[in-house]
Write an enzyme that holds these catalytic residues in place. Structure first.
Site, PDB file in Angstrom:
ATOM      1  CG  PHE A  83      -2.084   0.917   1.110  1.00  0.00           C
ATOM      2  CD1 PHE A  83      -3.194   0.553   0.373  1.00  0.00           C
ATOM      3  CD2 PHE A  83      -2.062   2.157   1.721  1.00  0.00           C
ATOM      4  CE1 PHE A  83      -4.275   1.410   0.255  1.00  0.00           C
ATOM      5  CE2 PHE A  83      -3.130   3.019   1.607  1.00  0.00           C
ATOM      6  CZ  PHE A  83      -4.242   2.654   0.867  1.00  0.00           C
ATOM      7  CG  PHE A 118      -2.892  -3.314  10.489  1.00  0.00           C
ATOM      8  CD1 PHE A 118      -2.999  -2.432  11.553  1.00  0.00           C
ATOM      9  CD2 PHE A 118      -3.435  -4.580  10.626  1.00  0.00           C
ATOM     10  CE1 PHE A 118      -3.625  -2.799  12.726  1.00  0.00           C
ATOM     11  CE2 PHE A 118      -4.071  -4.963  11.794  1.00  0.00           C
ATOM     12  CZ  PHE A 118      -4.170  -4.070  12.858  1.00  0.00           C
ATOM     13  CD  GLU A 119      -2.067  -5.935   6.272  1.00  0.00           C
ATOM     14  OE1 GLU A 119      -3.299  -5.884   6.419  1.00  0.00           O
ATOM     15  OE2 GLU A 119      -1.397  -4.984   5.804  1.00  0.00           O
ATOM     16  CB  VAL A 132       0.660   5.164   7.616  1.00  0.00           C
ATOM     17  CG1 VAL A 132      -0.803   5.367   7.985  1.00  0.00           C
ATOM     18  CG2 VAL A 132       1.066   3.708   7.811  1.00  0.00           C
ATOM     19  CD  GLN A 151     -11.180  14.421   3.554  1.00  0.00           C
ATOM     20  OE1 GLN A 151     -12.358  14.087   3.573  1.00  0.00           O
ATOM     21  NE2 GLN A 151     -10.685  15.261   2.672  1.00  0.00           N
ATOM     22  CB  THR A 152     -11.268   8.337   8.501  1.00  0.00           C
ATOM     23  OG1 THR A 152     -10.183   7.525   8.038  1.00  0.00           O
ATOM     24  CG2 THR A 152     -12.243   8.613   7.365  1.00  0.00           C
ATOM     25  CG  HIS A 206      -7.581   3.751   8.406  1.00  0.00           C
ATOM     26  ND1 HIS A 206      -6.517   3.735   7.546  1.00  0.00           N
ATOM     27  CD2 HIS A 206      -7.910   2.455   8.626  1.00  0.00           C
ATOM     28  CE1 HIS A 206      -6.206   2.482   7.250  1.00  0.00           C
ATOM     29  NE2 HIS A 206      -7.035   1.686   7.886  1.00  0.00           N
ATOM     30  CG  PHE A 234       9.096   2.385  13.200  1.00  0.00           C
ATOM     31  CD1 PHE A 234       7.907   1.709  13.392  1.00  0.00           C
ATOM     32  CD2 PHE A 234       9.042   3.716  12.802  1.00  0.00           C
ATOM     33  CE1 PHE A 234       6.685   2.346  13.197  1.00  0.00           C
ATOM     34  CE2 PHE A 234       7.840   4.359  12.598  1.00  0.00           C
ATOM     35  CZ  PHE A 234       6.649   3.671  12.798  1.00  0.00           C
ATOM     36  NE  ARG A 283       8.778  13.104   6.839  1.00  0.00           N
ATOM     37  CZ  ARG A 283       8.326  14.321   6.557  1.00  0.00           C
ATOM     38  NH1 ARG A 283       7.943  14.613   5.335  1.00  0.00           N
ATOM     39  NH2 ARG A 283       8.246  15.257   7.497  1.00  0.00           N
TER      40      ARG A 283
END
Length: 180
Positions: A23, A62-63, A86, A90-91, A93, A118, A132
């Site tokens: 993603f 997330f995985e 990530v 607008q949420t 999440h 990380f 970045r």
């Protein structure tokens, strides 16, 4: 007393796993390229068919912690590098994903004794993420440097700490405390 510091000159014998989230792959592929460049310039064979680096692609950030923990548990790697992106929407999440990924990666390292780096870019905008991942600098390089340094440092620490080759069983005490 002694001073222990990681170095970057013994990477030819070290093994690494890189876990990459698909993603936001516009960002993660650039992070991977920076990571590979750093490793290669420090003597690591980054060829997927080689013996020093294994690549694992997962659906998203997330995985990443689950796979990173399994790889670290194998005790096959000197360090695991986690690369993901990530980007705030607008949420809420974004907040949930970032919190769980950071906790999961930290737990994987703590539970296994293997450095798990990380390398998750968390930004408000795509522009910040691109900056970045190569426009201004490529943090993939920094993540690889952390992995190289921590792999070297852990090698030194394991040499002086009996039983430090694998994760300690829950409730187990280091030999010096158990004898007291």
């Amino acid at each position: 007393m002694a001073v222990f510091e990681g170095s970057f000159d013994r990477s030819g014998s070290q093994r690494f796993a890189i876990v990459i989230g698909r993603f936001n792959d516009l960002i993660t592929t650039k992070l991977l390229a920076g990571c590979q460049d750093c490793l290669k310039r420090h003597g690591v064979d980054v060829d997927p068919q080689g013996r020093q680096v294994d690549y694992v692609w997962v659906p998203g950030s997330f995985e990443i912690p689950t796979v990173a923990r399994q790889l670290a548990l194998s005790q096959r790697y000197d360090a695991v590098i986690c690369l993901g992106a990530v980007i705030r929407g607008q949420t809420p999440h974004f907040d949930y994903v970032c919190a769980e990924v950071s906790k999961g990666i930290a737990a994987a390292s703590f539970q296994t004794g293997v450095p798990v780096v990380f390398g998750i870019v968390t930004t408000d905008t795509m522009q910040q993420a691109l900056e970045r991942a190569g426009i201004k600098s490529n943090l993939g390089w920094n993540y690889a440097m952390s992995a190289l340094e921590m792999a070297s440092l852990m090698e030194q620490v394991k040499a002086i700490a009996p039983g430090a080759d694998g994760p300690l069983a829950l409730g187990a005490l280091p030999p010096t405390l158990a004898e007291a």
